[in-house]
Motif scaffolding. Sequence first.
Motif, PDB file in Angstrom:
ATOM      1  N   ALA A 163      14.937  -4.101   1.093  1.00 21.36           N
ATOM      2  CA  ALA A 163      15.655  -2.980   1.080  1.00 21.36           C
ATOM      3  C   ALA A 163      16.613  -2.752   0.113  1.00 21.36           C
ATOM      4  N   ALA A 164      17.447  -4.147  -0.126  1.00 20.91           N
ATOM      5  CA  ALA A 164      18.246  -4.024  -1.287  1.00 20.91           C
ATOM      6  C   ALA A 164      17.727  -3.583  -2.673  1.00 20.91           C
ATOM      7  N   TRP A 165      16.622  -4.019  -3.085  1.00 17.71           N
ATOM      8  CA  TRP A 165      15.750  -3.975  -4.299  1.00 17.71           C
ATOM      9  C   TRP A 165      15.376  -2.597  -4.218  1.00 17.71           C
ATOM     10  N   ASP A 166      14.824  -1.831  -2.976  1.00 15.70           N
ATOM     11  CA  ASP A 166      14.114  -0.572  -3.108  1.00 15.70           C
ATOM     12  C   ASP A 166      15.520   0.518  -3.362  1.00 15.70           C
ATOM     13  N   LEU A 167      16.479   0.174  -2.641  1.00 15.34           N
ATOM     14  CA  LEU A 167      17.594   1.161  -2.640  1.00 15.34           C
ATOM     15  C   LEU A 167      18.071   1.269  -3.879  1.00 15.34           C
ATOM     16  N   LEU A 168      17.983   0.088  -4.735  1.00 12.54           N
ATOM     17  CA  LEU A 168      18.318   0.230  -6.242  1.00 12.54           C
ATOM     18  C   LEU A 168      17.435   1.102  -7.258  1.00 12.54           C
TER      19      LEU A 168
ATOM     20  N   ARG B 117      14.171   2.679  -5.906  1.00 15.83           N
ATOM     21  CA  ARG B 117      13.402   3.725  -5.196  1.00 15.83           C
ATOM     22  C   ARG B 117      14.153   4.142  -3.920  1.00 15.83           C
ATOM     23  N   ARG B 118      15.281   4.919  -3.865  1.00 21.94           N
ATOM     24  CA  ARG B 118      16.006   5.030  -2.616  1.00 21.94           C
ATOM     25  C   ARG B 118      15.089   5.353  -1.292  1.00 21.94           C
ATOM     26  N   ARG B 119      14.135   6.402  -1.519  1.00 25.15           N
ATOM     27  CA  ARG B 119      13.457   6.934  -0.520  1.00 25.15           C
ATOM     28  C   ARG B 119      12.660   5.983   0.228  1.00 25.15           C
ATOM     29  N   GLN B 120      12.046   5.171  -0.642  1.00 21.87           N
ATOM     30  CA  GLN B 120      11.224   4.179  -0.100  1.00 21.87           C
ATOM     31  C   GLN B 120      12.066   2.894   0.496  1.00 21.87           C
ATOM     32  N   GLY B 121      13.256   2.616   0.117  1.00 22.71           N
ATOM     33  CA  GLY B 121      14.157   1.656   0.622  1.00 22.71           C
ATOM     34  C   GLY B 121      14.590   2.226   1.962  1.00 22.71           C
TER      35      GLY B 121
ATOM     36  N   ALA C  79       0.802  -1.141   0.031  1.00 26.27           N
ATOM     37  CA  ALA C  79      -0.032  -0.044   0.019  1.00 26.27           C
ATOM     38  C   ALA C  79       0.732   1.246   0.049  1.00 26.27           C
ATOM     39  N   ALA C  80       2.254   1.168  -0.489  1.00 28.24           N
ATOM     40  CA  ALA C  80       3.006   2.372  -0.242  1.00 28.24           C
ATOM     41  C   ALA C  80       3.253   2.835   1.009  1.00 28.24           C
ATOM     42  N   ARG C  81       3.306   2.286   1.972  1.00 27.74           N
ATOM     43  CA  ARG C  81       3.571   2.574   3.418  1.00 27.74           C
ATOM     44  C   ARG C  81       4.935   2.057   3.784  1.00 27.74           C
ATOM     45  N   PRO C  82       6.111   2.520   3.456  1.00 28.11           N
ATOM     46  CA  PRO C  82       7.354   1.509   3.826  1.00 28.11           C
ATOM     47  C   PRO C  82       7.862   1.811   5.050  1.00 28.11           C
TER      48      PRO C  82
END
Length: 498
Positions: A193-198, A200-204, A165-168
């Motif tokens: 976290a590794a996936w998102d930091l690559l 969508r950095r803010r979400q990760g 739901a886009a609430r990281p």
Amino acid sequence: MRRAASLLGPVTGSLPLLQYPKLVLAVLLLGGLAARIVLANGREYPTYDGTYYMSIGRDLAEFGHVPYSTFPPGFPALIALTLLSLGTRAPIAPLRAAQCVNVVAGTMVGLLAYLLARRRLPEWTAMAVAAVTLALPQQLVLSSCDLSELSYACLLLGGWLVYEAARPLPAGVLWGMAYLIRPEGLVLIAVVAAWDLLRRRRQGALMLLGAAVCVLPYTVYLWRVTGHWLLSSKSIFLEQTLQEHPGGILALHYLHNVRDLCAGLAGTIGAPIAAAALLGAIIGGGRWLLPALPLIVLPVFSFRMDGRYWAPYLPIVLVAAASCFEQLGRWLSRPRLRQAAWIALAVVMLAGLVAVNASAMRQIGREYEYYPGIRSAGLWLRTRVPRETIVAARKPYVSFWAWCRYARTPDHVGASSIVSWARRAGAQYLEVNAWVAATVSPELLPLVDGIPEQLQDDLELVQTFKLADAPEQSTWLYRIKPAGERTPASAPLRKGAP
């Protein structure tokens, strides 16, 4: 799947209640909750691992501190929160607190299974996933006992739904709490976290920040207690496994455990559903399979791969199996052929599910750790010793009921060695149960119904607990004499209360 689900149209149209799916879902959840309350109320004996969770939770509620243990503090913290309202004085209170947590968590897993399925599958298919999740004998048993799988499942799956739901940030907090219950949850945090930091950095970064709220304080606590930076107090089991299985032997050990783990899944939901889940994961999988990723860590360890380890991931497995129906609808364009194939597959799945759970259904409500003699010994000792007292025994139940400390007797040594070991461990009492000695600890058989001559200077029988209707549960409680204290040769051995 929507094509296959349309086959339910005539059924839902003919039954008025089925025209209101949310009402049906509410009935399922309330029925599952009621069944879990009844089953929990009928269980009065703790499990082996459960005593550790509950002892930590009881100390946390009573004294406000977390004693160091290889059992993580997350589930004990939930028990402690429940004990704040139940109180800690009643001997059975910790068990009831753990059961309260699991009754709620077990019902919530059914709801989360529905929500997870509904995002990808039609309404009634998602309802079927929820119904199976709520009704599985394994889930009912875990919902009425004192183990941690279901609370972990709620945080793991709830965190994923929040993450989708886009609430990281709150998702990270929930996964951090899941890690405090079962440390393998850290795998999901690291991968997401590794996936998102690559990408969508803010979400990760937000997800990591939320997880750090739980992870960092616990790692600092472990450093202060052990002097080492650890991610979990269970690291000792990993070290033992690596020592026991060096080099390539570890890979064979891992594959052997994977086989056992897969057999445990087939034994829980049936081979047809397990096979459909594998097929659904291969042809229709996606990021929604990630919450099951922590499962890959378990085969590394040396302990037995119990089927209950699948409990937190069963909703994901069932969603994967249900996705086969959607693929079936896409592959078969002729309506009659599609309908026949769908019905055949449903019958095979249901038959497999019933076949593997027919005997398990009869085990629901059974006390797996039924030791009334040991409980009587613990309750008798409870009012006679301080909480610092250590009781040596093969199982921790006397210490649980007496609210004191526990020392596990060693295996594969003689009775004299056990007594010497217990004295060195600071134990003041030794408990011997006839059934335990006969089945899992033959080392204690010489101490059944009396003290051997060579140990009469070391032990004193203080109380015997026998049940007329269950002689195999007879239990003897011995006092371990401190070094230097000896019984005069002319003094008879006392029996009964001191």
